[in-house]
Write a protein that holds these residues in place. Sequence first.
Motif, short mmCIF file in Angstrom:
data_model
loop_
_atom_site.label_atom_id
_atom_site.label_comp_id
_atom_site.label_asym_id
_atom_site.label_seq_id
_atom_site.Cartn_x
_atom_site.Cartn_y
_atom_site.Cartn_z
N SER A 94 -47.18 93.70 -25.41
CA SER A 94 -46.92 92.27 -25.44
C SER A 94 -46.37 91.85 -26.79
O SER A 94 -45.45 91.03 -26.88
N GLU A 95 -46.89 92.44 -27.86
CA GLU A 95 -46.41 92.11 -29.20
C GLU A 95 -44.98 92.57 -29.39
O GLU A 95 -44.16 91.89 -30.00
N ILE A 96 -44.64 93.74 -28.84
CA ILE A 96 -43.27 94.24 -28.94
C ILE A 96 -42.31 93.30 -28.20
O ILE A 96 -41.27 92.91 -28.72
N VAL A 97 -42.68 92.92 -27.00
CA VAL A 97 -41.81 92.06 -26.19
C VAL A 97 -41.62 90.70 -26.83
O VAL A 97 -40.54 90.12 -26.81
N SER A 98 -42.68 90.18 -27.46
CA SER A 98 -42.59 88.84 -28.04
C SER A 98 -41.75 88.81 -29.29
O SER A 98 -41.38 87.74 -29.77
N GLY A 99 -41.43 89.98 -29.85
CA GLY A 99 -40.58 90.02 -31.03
C GLY A 99 -41.36 89.73 -32.29
O GLY A 99 -42.52 90.09 -32.43
N SER A 100 -40.73 89.05 -33.25
CA SER A 100 -41.36 88.81 -34.54
C SER A 100 -42.54 87.86 -34.41
O SER A 100 -42.67 87.12 -33.43
N LYS A 101 -43.38 87.90 -35.41
CA LYS A 101 -44.53 87.01 -35.42
C LYS A 101 -44.08 85.57 -35.55
O LYS A 101 -42.94 85.27 -35.90
N LEU A 102 -44.98 84.66 -35.29
CA LEU A 102 -44.66 83.25 -35.43
C LEU A 102 -44.22 82.96 -36.86
O LEU A 102 -44.71 83.56 -37.82
N ARG A 103 -43.27 82.03 -36.99
CA ARG A 103 -42.80 81.65 -38.32
C ARG A 103 -43.93 81.04 -39.12
O ARG A 103 -44.76 80.29 -38.61
N ARG A 104 -43.96 81.35 -40.39
CA ARG A 104 -44.92 80.75 -41.31
C ARG A 104 -44.77 79.24 -41.31
O ARG A 104 -43.66 78.70 -41.34
N ALA A 105 -45.88 78.54 -41.28
CA ALA A 105 -45.84 77.07 -41.30
C ALA A 105 -45.42 76.61 -42.69
O ALA A 105 -45.97 77.04 -43.70
N SER A 106 -44.42 75.76 -42.75
CA SER A 106 -43.97 75.23 -44.04
C SER A 106 -43.47 73.80 -43.86
O SER A 106 -43.23 73.34 -42.75
N ARG A 107 -43.32 73.14 -44.96
CA ARG A 107 -42.71 71.81 -44.93
C ARG A 107 -41.23 71.98 -44.55
O ARG A 107 -40.67 73.07 -44.63
N ALA A 108 -40.61 70.89 -44.18
CA ALA A 108 -39.18 70.92 -43.83
C ALA A 108 -38.40 70.11 -44.85
O ALA A 108 -38.68 68.93 -45.06
N ALA A 109 -37.46 70.76 -45.51
CA ALA A 109 -36.60 70.09 -46.48
C ALA A 109 -35.23 69.85 -45.85
O ALA A 109 -34.68 70.74 -45.21
N LYS A 110 -34.68 68.65 -46.03
CA LYS A 110 -33.38 68.30 -45.48
C LYS A 110 -32.32 68.33 -46.57
O LYS A 110 -32.48 67.72 -47.62
N VAL A 111 -31.23 69.04 -46.29
CA VAL A 111 -30.08 69.07 -47.19
C VAL A 111 -28.94 68.38 -46.45
O VAL A 111 -28.51 68.85 -45.39
N VAL A 112 -28.48 67.27 -46.99
CA VAL A 112 -27.60 66.38 -46.23
C VAL A 112 -26.27 66.17 -46.94
O VAL A 112 -26.21 66.04 -48.16
N TYR A 113 -25.20 66.15 -46.14
CA TYR A 113 -23.93 65.61 -46.61
C TYR A 113 -23.31 64.82 -45.47
O TYR A 113 -22.98 65.38 -44.42
N GLY A 114 -23.13 63.53 -45.66
CA GLY A 114 -22.59 62.69 -44.61
C GLY A 114 -23.46 62.76 -43.37
O GLY A 114 -24.67 62.56 -43.42
N LYS A 115 -22.83 63.10 -42.25
CA LYS A 115 -23.57 63.23 -40.99
C LYS A 115 -24.13 64.64 -40.80
O LYS A 115 -24.86 64.89 -39.84
N ARG A 116 -23.78 65.56 -41.70
CA ARG A 116 -24.24 66.95 -41.61
C ARG A 116 -25.63 67.05 -42.22
O ARG A 116 -25.85 66.67 -43.37
N GLU A 117 -26.57 67.57 -41.47
CA GLU A 117 -27.95 67.72 -41.94
C GLU A 117 -28.41 69.14 -41.69
O GLU A 117 -28.41 69.61 -40.55
N VAL A 118 -28.78 69.83 -42.75
CA VAL A 118 -29.29 71.19 -42.66
C VAL A 118 -30.78 71.15 -42.97
O VAL A 118 -31.17 70.68 -44.04
N ILE A 119 -31.59 71.62 -42.06
CA ILE A 119 -33.04 71.61 -42.26
C ILE A 119 -33.50 73.00 -42.66
O ILE A 119 -33.20 73.98 -42.00
N VAL A 120 -34.21 73.05 -43.77
CA VAL A 120 -34.74 74.31 -44.29
C VAL A 120 -36.26 74.27 -44.17
O VAL A 120 -36.91 73.43 -44.79
N GLY A 121 -36.82 75.16 -43.37
CA GLY A 121 -38.26 75.20 -43.19
C GLY A 121 -38.71 74.38 -42.00
O GLY A 121 -37.89 73.92 -41.19
N GLY A 122 -40.02 74.21 -41.87
CA GLY A 122 -40.57 73.43 -40.78
C GLY A 122 -40.34 74.04 -39.42
O GLY A 122 -40.33 73.34 -38.41
N GLY A 123 -40.10 75.36 -39.36
CA GLY A 123 -39.84 76.01 -38.08
C GLY A 123 -38.40 75.97 -37.65
O GLY A 123 -38.05 76.49 -36.59
#
Length: 425
Positions: A6-35
């Motif tokens: 089951s672990e093999i099929v599910s692939g990697s472990k769950l992502r580490r819980a972290s805050r989400a930082a937004k990097v923005v330019y105009g209407k473009r928004e890149v989210i780093v973290g937070g899943g």
Amino acid sequence: MTEFLSEIVSGSKLRRASRAAKVVYGKREVIVGGGAPVVVQSMTNTDTADVIGTAIQIKELARAGSEMVRITVNNPEAAAAVPAIREQLDRMEIDVPLVGDFHYNGHILLRDFPDCAKALSKYRINPGNVGQGAKRDTQFAQMIEMACLYDKPVRIGVNWGSLDQALLARIMDDNAKRSNPWSVQAVMYEALITSAIENAQKAEELGLAGDKIILSCKVSGVQDLIAVYRELAARCDYPLHLGLTEAGMGSKGIVASTAALAVLMQEGIGDTIRISLTPEPGGDRCREVIVGQEILQTMGLRKFTPMVIACPGCGRTTSTVFQELADDIQSFLRNQMPVWKKQYPGVENMNVAVMGCIVNGPGESKHANIGISLPGTGESPAAPVFIDGAKAMTLRGEHIAEEFQSIVLDYVKSHYSPANGVINN
């Protein structure tokens, strides 16, 4: 199914819980973290004062798939050029966020060139290079205050080649008092981690929101990087930027980066990556973007471009036809992606197989969305093409490559067109 399977099929472990930082330019928004999906970024190697040259390279990196591009801001000429670079990118309709890389004099440049501070979407600060002695805290505070003023996220990026010497001395003194002192290596690890976390806490005390902070502790050794990031991830919830600080050139750099990042991301650690490859003389800077994407895609963490499956060749495939076709198709698919990803959503999920003989050719081709099995040495000069598991046609003659490329294009248009309303993969 057993827990192991089951672990093999599910692939990697769950992502580490972290805050989400937004990097923005105009209407473009890149989210780093937070899943959010792991972000691929890169850095220019042009003289930032060269507005046109830098803008062209940023455009190339962005078209290759870089979701943020970092530029050196090291002197007044570079700082003055940043707004003009942003304007040039806007004229070329390139909305990728720009990250300013500051060392030593960042507090002065951000203060004296407010248009530069505004044009950048994110600042990178190395706490080991912001000043010495009494000036250090003041100059660090000045940079954080500018980030607060212009509402910019900050990466606090610690490098073991430029550690804060006062902090390192403090940790060494504490270690000397231990009944069982740590090794020199462990002291270095602790200095990296402590520097990153303490400076992030100082930034928050100065008014920078915790969700505008990204951390990195970059080293050049694979095992060192893994050890440091495991501990850093356990001791904070800030988003983490991954990468070897000097990966190296060619296959060495690719292998080292893959070895380190794959282990960490399989454990759910890492929110944005940069592959710091040294280009060969005259080499393509976009290679670092492609490698980053391929690491994530081959791990099943993201999809960027259709995958080409090709056999390695053996004594049955003395002709180089399948090698040339695989290379042509892979280049064709990647070059089309800047347009296709807008016109044909889901096309990045497509798999294409280019095989060299009858042993695995038909079988692998059937597993792909589109596959071609080229004739091996001594086999009939015919190349069956399989579409969605069924044999669709057989190609012969001198124009197999062109005909197969046309078949791929027709498949994309018919299976991924938004007009269909349904993505078939």
